[in-house]
Design a protein around this motif. Sequence first.
Motif, PDB file in Angstrom:
ATOM      1  N   ALA A 177       0.832  -1.202   0.000  1.00 29.83           N
ATOM      2  CA  ALA A 177       0.000   0.000   0.000  1.00 29.83           C
ATOM      3  C   ALA A 177       0.866   1.250   0.000  1.00 29.83           C
ATOM      4  CB  ALA A 177      -0.908   0.007   1.227  1.00 29.83           C
ATOM      5  N   ALA A 198      -3.087 -10.115  -1.216  1.00 29.47           N
ATOM      6  CA  ALA A 198      -2.829  -9.639   0.150  1.00 29.47           C
ATOM      7  C   ALA A 198      -2.015  -8.352   0.124  1.00 29.47           C
ATOM      8  CB  ALA A 198      -2.084 -10.699   0.953  1.00 29.47           C
ATOM      9  N   ILE A 199      -2.444  -7.377   0.912  1.00 32.06           N
ATOM     10  CA  ILE A 199      -1.702  -6.137   1.104  1.00 32.06           C
ATOM     11  C   ILE A 199      -0.777  -6.353   2.294  1.00 32.06           C
ATOM     12  CG2 ILE A 199      -1.855  -3.639   1.388  1.00 32.06           C
ATOM     13  CD1 ILE A 199      -3.402  -4.731  -1.039  1.00 32.06           C
ATOM     14  N   ALA A 202       0.918  -4.289   6.765  1.00 28.51           N
ATOM     15  CA  ALA A 202      -0.224  -3.605   7.368  1.00 28.51           C
ATOM     16  C   ALA A 202      -0.021  -3.534   8.877  1.00 28.51           C
ATOM     17  CB  ALA A 202      -1.522  -4.335   7.022  1.00 28.51           C
ATOM     18  N   ALA A 210      -3.162   0.576   4.328  1.00 28.52           N
ATOM     19  CA  ALA A 210      -3.364  -0.795   3.840  1.00 28.52           C
ATOM     20  C   ALA A 210      -4.851  -1.100   3.686  1.00 28.52           C
ATOM     21  CB  ALA A 210      -2.720  -1.792   4.796  1.00 28.52           C
ATOM     22  N   ASN A 211      -5.658  -0.671   4.637  1.00 26.23           N
ATOM     23  CA  ASN A 211      -7.106  -0.903   4.551  1.00 26.23           C
ATOM     24  C   ASN A 211      -7.716  -0.147   3.378  1.00 26.23           C
ATOM     25  OD1 ASN A 211      -7.440  -2.723   6.704  1.00 26.23           O
ATOM     26  ND2 ASN A 211      -7.473  -1.057   8.202  1.00 26.23           N
ATOM     27  N   ARG A 214      -6.760  -2.048   0.338  1.00 25.94           N
ATOM     28  CA  ARG A 214      -7.565  -3.279   0.237  1.00 25.94           C
ATOM     29  C   ARG A 214      -8.901  -2.997  -0.443  1.00 25.94           C
ATOM     30  NH1 ARG A 214     -11.701  -5.315   2.374  1.00 25.94           N
ATOM     31  NH2 ARG A 214     -11.922  -3.582   3.851  1.00 25.94           N
ATOM     32  N   ALA A 218     -10.000  -4.443  -4.086  1.00 25.92           N
ATOM     33  CA  ALA A 218     -11.227  -5.249  -4.141  1.00 25.92           C
ATOM     34  C   ALA A 218     -12.142  -4.723  -5.240  1.00 25.92           C
ATOM     35  CB  ALA A 218     -11.933  -5.240  -2.789  1.00 25.92           C
ATOM     36  N   VAL A 235      -9.404  -9.986  -1.027  1.00 22.51           N
ATOM     37  CA  VAL A 235      -8.282  -9.069  -0.810  1.00 22.51           C
ATOM     38  C   VAL A 235      -8.127  -8.896   0.695  1.00 22.51           C
ATOM     39  CG1 VAL A 235      -7.295  -6.817  -1.304  1.00 22.51           C
ATOM     40  CG2 VAL A 235      -8.824  -7.888  -2.964  1.00 22.51           C
ATOM     41  N   LEU A 236      -6.956  -9.254   1.209  1.00 18.97           N
ATOM     42  CA  LEU A 236      -6.714  -9.243   2.651  1.00 18.97           C
ATOM     43  C   LEU A 236      -5.570  -8.301   2.989  1.00 18.97           C
ATOM     44  CD1 LEU A 236      -6.729 -13.133   3.083  1.00 18.97           C
ATOM     45  CD2 LEU A 236      -8.685 -11.600   3.324  1.00 18.97           C
ATOM     46  N   THR A 237      -5.423  -8.000   4.268  1.00 16.85           N
ATOM     47  CA  THR A 237      -4.245  -7.273   4.746  1.00 16.85           C
ATOM     48  C   THR A 237      -3.509  -8.171   5.734  1.00 16.85           C
ATOM     49  OG1 THR A 237      -5.468  -6.237   6.559  1.00 16.85           O
ATOM     50  CG2 THR A 237      -5.346  -5.020   4.482  1.00 16.85           C
ATOM     51  N   CYS A 238      -2.183  -8.021   5.807  1.00 19.34           N
ATOM     52  CA  CYS A 238      -1.400  -8.845   6.722  1.00 19.34           C
ATOM     53  C   CYS A 238      -0.093  -8.158   7.047  1.00 19.34           C
ATOM     54  CB  CYS A 238      -1.146 -10.234   6.132  1.00 19.34           C
ATOM     55  SG  CYS A 238      -0.241 -10.192   4.576  1.00 19.34           S
TER      56      CYS A 238
END
Length: 327
Positions: A177, A198-199, A202, A210-211, A214, A218, A235-238
């Motif tokens: 991000a 995946a972002i 985060a 990051a959110n 995401r 998406a 689409v996730l964040t991690c």
Amino acid sequence: MTKRLEADEYVAGVRAGDRGVLARAITLVESQREDDQRLARTVVAALLPDTGRARRVGITGVPGVGKSSLIEALGTHLTKTGHRVAVLAVDPSSPRSGGSILGDKTRMTALARDPAAFVRPSPSLGALGGVARHTREALLLCEAAGFDVVLVETVGVGQSEAMVAQLVDCFLVLLLAGAGDELQGIKRGILELVDVLAITKADGENVVTANRARAEFAAALHLVRAKHAEWSAPVLTCSALTGDGIAKLWAAIEAHRAAMIAAGTFATERARQQVHWMWRAIEAGLLRRFAADPKVVAMVAELEAAVRAGSVSPDHAAGELLAAFTG
């Protein structure tokens, strides 16, 4: 000098999960020597009944996204939950010398020391998309050695990463991000191949960014044709630093596998991949034979010089060489 193993010694050692023998078997399939290749084919053929049960996950991402850190965090999470994890980290090879950095073992120090993990750096040898020519055989050897998760890290993101999708069940794309253009040069074709996105990183002040990314990705994925009708890529964040989102990331990979099995496309896709690699092996074998053919060798220098000088077109020169090879 290390004693050369026989085929049955390779087979027995890999089946027993002997890391030393597994490493030597992978070196064997990567060898360019014709006698090693014959032995490798015998070993892989004998071990085929012991393969096919692992989760195969391809992981790619833009430079700086933290692929190695994410893989180490994911791999550590998996070994703690009872999985045995093999990582095939494909390093870029020099187009001049063929040498590669092979630094993933030093970047994944914790995972490399984990008794339930096996980290194998492998030179790409100039292969398309950074996928080493024999990565598929290495993957099969790891499965035969009892690893139930195989993670394939690739060199980077580009159109050629489509080759990775032919190796694995789930294609995971990592993005960063706040790196300017939110699509960060990723081709539409890559988004059409993605199963999970995946972002990364985060954590801390990056969580809000990051959110936001995401949500934007998406929305972007909705404009791209889905790879499978029965699966919409999440689409996730991690964060590899904090571990946040790592468990959810694996849950998404498992959910994808379950959806494919339920739809009846999982086995079909694996069968299609096997045929795909048969043809890639035919192409590689034909190219080797072509390059070594005495009639081709006798003509190639002169034709290359003519092409370089512009007096002969590349297509005409290729036709001449192919005619000599098949004549």
